[in-house]
Structures are given as structure tokens and as C-alpha cells.
Design a protein around this motif. Structure first.
Motif, PDB file in Angstrom:
ATOM      1  N   THR A   1      54.907-126.212  -3.011  1.00 21.33           N
ATOM      2  CA  THR A   1      54.063-126.976  -2.155  1.00 21.33           C
ATOM      3  C   THR A   1      54.598-128.271  -1.548  1.00 21.33           C
ATOM      4  O   THR A   1      54.950-129.141  -2.368  1.00 21.33           O
ATOM      5  CB  THR A   1      52.696-126.952  -2.375  1.00 21.33           C
ATOM      6  OG1 THR A   1      52.049-125.560  -2.852  1.00 21.33           O
ATOM      7  CG2 THR A   1      51.745-127.500  -1.443  1.00 21.33           C
TER       8      THR A   1
ATOM      9  N   LYS B   1      50.018-123.167   5.063  1.00 17.80           N
ATOM     10  CA  LYS B   1      49.615-123.803   3.676  1.00 17.80           C
ATOM     11  C   LYS B   1      50.812-124.822   3.231  1.00 17.80           C
ATOM     12  O   LYS B   1      50.768-125.415   2.150  1.00 17.80           O
ATOM     13  CB  LYS B   1      49.235-122.848   2.625  1.00 17.80           C
ATOM     14  CG  LYS B   1      47.971-122.025   2.924  1.00 17.80           C
ATOM     15  CD  LYS B   1      47.848-120.888   1.540  1.00 17.80           C
ATOM     16  CE  LYS B   1      46.529-120.259   1.757  1.00 17.80           C
ATOM     17  NZ  LYS B   1      46.126-119.503   0.840  1.00 17.80           N
TER      18      LYS B   1
ATOM     19  N   THR C   1      53.437-124.007   2.245  1.00 11.76           N
ATOM     20  CA  THR C   1      53.820-123.519   0.831  1.00 11.76           C
ATOM     21  C   THR C   1      55.025-122.331   0.873  1.00 11.76           C
ATOM     22  O   THR C   1      54.769-121.417   1.986  1.00 11.76           O
ATOM     23  CB  THR C   1      52.607-122.994   0.081  1.00 11.76           C
ATOM     24  OG1 THR C   1      51.871-124.320  -0.080  1.00 11.76           O
ATOM     25  CG2 THR C   1      53.088-122.513  -1.526  1.00 11.76           C
TER      26      THR C   1
END
Length: 128
Positions: free
Chosen positions: A23, A76, A78
Motif C-alpha cells: 500500500t 485503493k 494497493t
């Protein structure tokens, strides 16, 4: 300050599964190809898998083909590495790495040295 944090490692039995996450904060991964590299004790760091920023194309090391799957969720910010059928030889510290590049792995083989490792990595241990 931009950061890239890996998580999801742990101890698993042979044949088990883990899902690693990478992340980013303070940085948009939209224009970066992302790779997972790993380093086992006493060995050099090696490329495991990568995914492009443009077309979602992927590449895998021969040792993990058919067992690992890389993906990314731009919303996200990520990236993930799903690891199935884990083997003791998969034991290593796994690192997320980036390359500012919008090419395609459909046409270009990855050059692992072009990826920059940011974080501390996450330990994956496969043992009975």
C-alpha cells in the motif's frame, strides 16, 4: 512523505496460502509498474512478479508460475500478491518495488533491476 508498506507475511505450512499487500501513501501508483521481489537468507534478491501500470499485463518468475498471482487496485492504491501452494523454498523477505514506466509486459520482459525497493519488506516463512 511517500511510503510503500508491505504486509501480509507470516508462517504457513507447505501447501498453504498467503496474500501480500503493498500500500502506498503520499504517492499515486497509477503510473508505476509494480513488482514483488524476494530475498532468502544467504541469497541475492530476485524478481518474483510484476504488473504494468498501463494494460495490466503481468510477468512471473518460472519458480512461481501457476502458484502466485499479482494484481492491483488503483482505487485503493494497493498491489497484491496471492501466493498459493507455498513451498519451503518460497521462504524469504518479500519486497514491493516500483518503476515509473507505462510499458507493457506483453511485449517486454521485466528487468528487475529497474524496480526500486522502498519498504522494509514482509517475512514469509513456509515450514511444517
Amino acid at each position: 512523505q511517500a511510503q510503500l508498506v508491505e504486509s501480509g507475511g507470516g508462517l504457513v505450512q507447505p501447501g498453504g496460502s498467503l496474500r501480500l499487500s503493498c500500500t502506498a501513501s503520499g504517492l499515486s501508483l497509477d503510473y508505476y509498474a509494480i513488482a514483488w521481489l524476494r530475498q532468502a537468507p544467504g541469497k541475492e534478491r530476485e524478481g518474483v512478479s510484476c504488473i504494468s501500470s498501463s494494460d495490466g499485463s503481468t510477468a512471473y518468475a518460472d519458480s512461481v508460475k501457476g502458484r502466485f498471482t499479482i494484481s492491483r487496485d488503483k482505487a485503493k492504491n494497493t498491489a497484491y500478491l496471492q501466493m498459493n501452494s507455498l513451498k519451503p523454498e518460497d521462504t524469504a523477505v518479500y519486497y514491493c518495488a516500483t518503476r515509473f514506466w507505462d510499458g507493457s509486459f506483453y511485449y517486454t520482459a521485466p528487468r528487475w533491476a529497474d524496480f526500486a525497493v522502498w519498504g522494509q519488506g514482509t517475512q514469509v516463512s513456509v515450514s511444517s
